[in-house]
Design an enzyme around this catalytic site. Structure first.
Site, short mmCIF file in Angstrom:
data_model
loop_
_atom_site.label_atom_id
_atom_site.label_comp_id
_atom_site.label_asym_id
_atom_site.label_seq_id
_atom_site.Cartn_x
_atom_site.Cartn_y
_atom_site.Cartn_z
CG ASP A 242 -1.86 -1.22 1.20
OD1 ASP A 242 -2.42 -1.51 0.14
OD2 ASP A 242 -2.01 -1.87 2.26
CG HIS A 269 -3.81 -5.19 2.60
ND1 HIS A 269 -3.23 -4.29 1.73
CD2 HIS A 269 -3.95 -6.33 1.89
CE1 HIS A 269 -3.03 -4.86 0.57
NE2 HIS A 269 -3.47 -6.11 0.63
#
Ligand SMILES: NC(=O)c1ccc[n+]([C@@H]2O[C@H](COP(=O)([O-])OP(=O)(O)OC[C@H]3O[C@@H](n4cnc5c(N)ncnc54)[C@H](O)[C@@H]3O)[C@@H](O)[C@H]2O)c1
Ligand SMILES: O=C(O)C[C@H](O)C(=O)O
Length: 412
Positions: A242, A269
Site C-alpha cells: 500500500d 489492508h
C-alpha cells in the site's frame, strides 16, 4: 528435504565503502558514484555511502543485477539515515523461511531475498513444486544456501532456527471477489502454518501476506496465544505494498522524484480500511480536494486494478514480492542493529480502540520498538472521516479472525 549449496561470495569489500565513509569522504560528496560490483553488493556499505550524501547509481554495475534491484531499498535507507552509520560489515547470518514459496508471490520474493547479503539460509516451503524453484535459485552466486521443503512432514525442519518467516501461502482473488471471500480457505492455511511456527521458531519475526490480512493477523495472534508464545512485537501484517503504491501514484501525480516520496498508509489492508495519509506525505506537498479523493480511491483499489487486469490469473505478485522483500530487508537491518528502520505494518496496537491497526512503526532487534502515534494527530477533515468510517469494517474483520480460532482451538 534437499539442501543445495550456492557459491559463497566475499562481501568483505564493504569495508571499502565503509572506510571511505568514515575517513576520506567524511564530508558531503554528492555526485560520487560507486562502480565496484563488490562495494555495491553490500547493502550496509551502500547505506554508509548514501548517508554521507553520495549518489549510488546502479546503472554503473552492468550485470550486477543484485545492486540494481536493491537500489530502491538503498534509496530508502539513504532517506531514513541522515546521520553517519556505524556498522559497515554485514554478515550473511540470518535465516529466512518463505511458506508458499512456489506461488506467484513466493517465487519472485525468494529471488529478491536470495539477493540479500544479510541472509545465510533461505528455506522454501510449499505443498508442491518447490524443489525446482529452490534448485533454480541455488545457482545464483549470492551468499545464502537455498533449501526446499515440501508438505507437512518437512515443515518443522524448514522452520528450525529461522529469524524471519514470510507467509504468502493461500489462494488469491479473482475478479469480482473481495479479500474477505478468501477467508474460508486462507484462514485454515494460516492457522496451521502459524501453529508450526509457534512450535519451531517462536522467536521469529512473522510476516503475514496471505489475505484477508485484516483477519489473518488476528488469527495468527490467537494461535500464538493458545500456544503460549505470542509476542505482539514480532507479528506483522505486510501492508508495504500500500505504501509502495501510494508513493508511486503520488510521485506520478505531483511530478516528484520517486525516491523522495514517502506516504504513510494506516488502518488495514482491504478497501476503505486502506487509509493513505496524504497530508503527511514527505516531502510536504499540497493536494486539491479532487486530487486527495482521486489518489485515495486509486490506492484503495490498486489491488483490484491488478486483479481485473490479470483477468482471472491471480492478483498482484511482482509488486507484492518487491514490497515484501523491502519489508524483509528492513527487518533484517533491524535485527542486524540498524537503529533507524521505519515501515508501515498492520500490528497489535493501541493507537485507536481497535486491537490491530496498520501504522508507521520503528523496527528494532526485538521487533516493533515504537508505533508512531503522532501520524494520527492533526488529520485533515477528510482523513478524520475516513478513519472513523473504516473502523466498523476493520473491527468486524478482526473479530471474525479471533472467533475462527476460538471455535477451533489449536492443540497447545
Ligand atoms: N498483503 C498483501 O498486500 C498481498 C498482496 C498480494 C497478494 N496477497 C495474498 O497473498 C496470497 C498468495 O498470493 P499468490 O498470488 O502468491 O497466490 P498463488 O496461488 O500464486 O500462490 C500461493 C502458494 O501458496 C501455496 N500454498 C497453498 N496452501 C499452502 C499451505 N498449506 N502451505 C504452504 N503453501 C501453501 C500454493 O501451493 C501456492 O504455491 C493470497 O492470499 C493473496 O491474496 C497479499
Ligand atoms: O488485491 C488483492 O487481492 C491482493 C492484494 O491484497 C493487493 O493489494 O494487491
Amino acid at each position: 528435504m534437499a539442501a543445495t549449496s550456492a557459491t559463497t561470495l566475499s562481501i568483505g569489500s564493504t569495508a571499502c565503502v565503509g572506510s571511505k565513509a568514515n575517513s576520506t569522504f567524511n564530508s558531503k560528496t554528492s555526485g560520487l558514484r560507486f562502480n565496484s560490483p563488490n562495494c555495491l553488493r553490500s547493502f550496509s556499505g551502500l547505506k554508509a555511502a548514501s548517508s554521507i550524501g553520495c549518489e549510488v547509481d546502479s546503472s554503473f554495475v552492468g550485470k550486477e543485477s543484485c545492486a540494481a534491484i536493491r537500489h530502491s531499498f538503498v534509496s530508502r535507507a539513504r532517506k531514513q539515515s541522515q546521520r553517519s552509520y556505524n556498522y559497515v560489515q554485514p554478515q550473511a547470518s540470518y535465516k529466512v523461511a518463505i511458506l508458499g514459496a512456489a506461488g506467484g508471490i513466493g517465487q519472485p520474493l525468494a529471488l529478491l531475498v536470495k539477493m540479500s547479503p544479510l541472509v545465510s539460509a533461505l528455506n522454501l516451503y510449499d505443498v508442491a513444486n518447490v524443489k525446482g524453484v529452490a534448485t533454480d535459485l541455488s545457482h545464483c552466486n549470492t551468499p545464502s544456501q537455498v533449501s526446499d521443503f515440501t508438505g507437512d512432514e518437512e515443515l518443522a525442519n524448514c522452520l528450525k532456527d529461522v529469524n524471519v518467516v514470510v507467509i504468502p501461502a493461500g489462494v488469491p482473488r479473482k475478479p469480482g471477489m473481495t479479500r474477505d471471500d478468501l477467508f474460508n480457505i486462507n484462514a485454515s492455511i494460516v492457522k496451521n502454518l502459524i501453529g508450526a511456527v509457534a512450535d519451531n521458531c517462536p522467536d521469529a519475526f512473522i510476516h503475514i501476506i496471505s489475505n484477508p490480512v485484516n483477519s489473518t493477523v488476528p488469527i495468527a495472534a490467537e494461535v500464538l496465544k493458545q500456544k503460549g508464545v505470542y509476542d505482539p512485537k514480532k507479528l506483522f501484517g505486510v501492508t508495504t505494498l500500500d505504501v509502495v503504491r501510494a508513493n508511486t501514484f503520488v510521485a506520478q501525480k505531483k511530478n516528484l522524484r520517486l525516491i523522495d516520496v514517502d506516504v504513510p498508509v494506516v488502518g488495514g489492508h482491504a478497501g476503505i480500511t486502506i487509509m493513505p495519509l496524504l497530508s503527511k506525505t514527505k516531502p510536504s506537498v499540497t493536494f486539491t480536494d479532487e486530487e486527495v479523493q482521486e489518489l485515495t480511491v486509486r490506492i484503495q483499489n490498486a489491488g483490484t486494478e491488478v486483479v481485473e487486469a490479470k483477468a482471472g490469473a491471480g492478483s498482484a505478485t511482482l509488486s507484492m514480492a518487491y514490497a515484501a522483500a523491502r519489508f524483509v530487508e528492513s527487518s533484517l537491518r533491524a535485527l542486524d542493529g540498524d537503529s533507524d528502520v521505519y515501515e508501515c505494518s498492520y500490528v497489535q496496537s493501541d493507537v485507536t480502540e481497535l486491537p490491530f491497526f496498520a501504522s508507521r512503526i520503528k523496527l528494532g532487534r526485538n521487533g516493533v520498538e515504537a508505533v508512531i502515534k503522532s501520524d494520527l494527530e492533526g488529520l485533515t477533515e477528510y482523513e478524520q472521516k475516513a478513519l472513523e468510517a473504516l473502523k466498523p469494517e476493520l473491527k468486524a474483520s478482526i473479530e471474525k479472525g479471533i472467533n475462527f480460532v476460538h471455535k477451533q482451538p489449536v492443540a497447545a
